[in-house]
Design an enzyme around this catalytic site. Sequence first.
Site, PDB file in Angstrom:
ATOM      1  N   ASP A 214       0.824  -1.201   0.000  1.00 27.64           N
ATOM      2  CA  ASP A 214       0.000   0.000   0.000  1.00 27.64           C
ATOM      3  C   ASP A 214       0.861   1.256   0.000  1.00 27.64           C
ATOM      4  OD1 ASP A 214      -2.270  -1.600   0.180  1.00 27.64           O
ATOM      5  OD2 ASP A 214      -2.295  -1.533   2.374  1.00 27.64           O
TER       6      ASP A 214
ATOM      7  N   TYR B 112       6.048 -10.071   6.896  1.00 27.69           N
ATOM      8  CA  TYR B 112       6.025  -8.632   7.126  1.00 27.69           C
ATOM      9  C   TYR B 112       6.468  -8.338   8.556  1.00 27.69           C
ATOM     10  CZ  TYR B 112       3.378  -7.328   2.893  1.00 27.69           C
ATOM     11  OH  TYR B 112       2.979  -7.097   1.606  1.00 27.69           O
TER      12      TYR B 112
END
Length: 306
Positions: free
Chosen positions: A58, A127
Site C-alpha cells: 500500500d 512482514y
Amino acid sequence: MRLRIDLAYDGGAFYGWAVQPDIRTVQGEVESALRRILRVAADDADEPLRLVVAGRTDTGVHASHQVCHIDISEDVLQRAVGHMKVAAVTALEHRLQRLLPGDIAIHRISVAPEGFDARFSALERTYVYRIVDRGGEVDPRLRGCVLHIDDDLDIDAMNRAAAMTIGLHDFGSFATPNPGGTTIREVKRAQWTRIGTSPLVPPSGRESGLEQGYIVPTFESGLVCFTIVADAFARNMVRSLVNGCVQVGLGKRDLDWFAGKMAVPKREGSTGPIAPQGLTLEHVAYPSDDQLAVRAQAIRAKRTLP
C-alpha cells in the site's frame, strides 16, 4: 523468457506498488525504466513489459525484499547489452539499477525457472511492523520506517491477541477482499517482540575509551516489532491486525473484543489500518523449482473454510 526481479524500496514517496495514471508508484517507476533501457513504447502490445509482483504494498509501505517477474522476448532483452561485454540479463540488472531513483534498489535479476510465478508460486510472505513506544528512545532518523506511539504497550496482551490469528481464518474484520476474492488466509506466525538494547561495538577495555563512553546502538534496539508470516495477505490485513493489537496493548480494547472480531469477520471502523510507515515486506519464500507450477496452480483456487 521470464525474468525474476528481486528488489527493495522505501515506500514513503510512493502511492503503493500498483501502477496508476499520473501518480508515482513503484511498479510505474520500474516499468518506465525498463521501457527506456529496452527502447519499448508504453503502448507496445507485443512487449507490454508488465510486472507481476509477489504482494502489492500500500501507499507508504516499504519492502526490504520484494519479488516480481516480467515476460520478455530474447531479442528485446538483447537491447540492454549495448557496449557492455556481459550477458543480457546482467546488463539489464546493471542498467536498471543505475537508472532507477535512489528509493528503489535492485538486488538481482535472473532467468526464472520453469513454472515460476512471482505471485502464485509463493509459499509465504513475511512482514514486520516497527513501533517505538515510551519504552524506547525516539530516533527522528527512523521516522520514515517506525511508528511513534506516546504511551506504553502491553506486549503480553498484544501477543495473546496475535495468537488468535494463527491458523486458517476468515480475516474479513481486518481486510478487504479483491473483486471475486476472499479474505480467508493462513497465518503461520504472529508475534510481538520488544527488541533488547544492544551495542554495535561492545565495551572492550580502558585502552578503547569505551568502558563508560558512547556505545553505538543497533538499529532495532528498543523497538517493538510485530512479525507476521502467512501464505498470503488480503488488502490492509497486516496494518489492520496491527491496529487491533495496538488497541489491546494500549488498554483501549480487551481480548474478548479481539476474539469477537476474529469470530465474526465483519469490517467496521474500529479495525481499520494503522499508519503505513512502520510496515515492511521482509521476505517472500518459494518452493523448490520442481514444485513452482504445482504451487501456482493450487493457490489460484478460491479458498474456503473447512
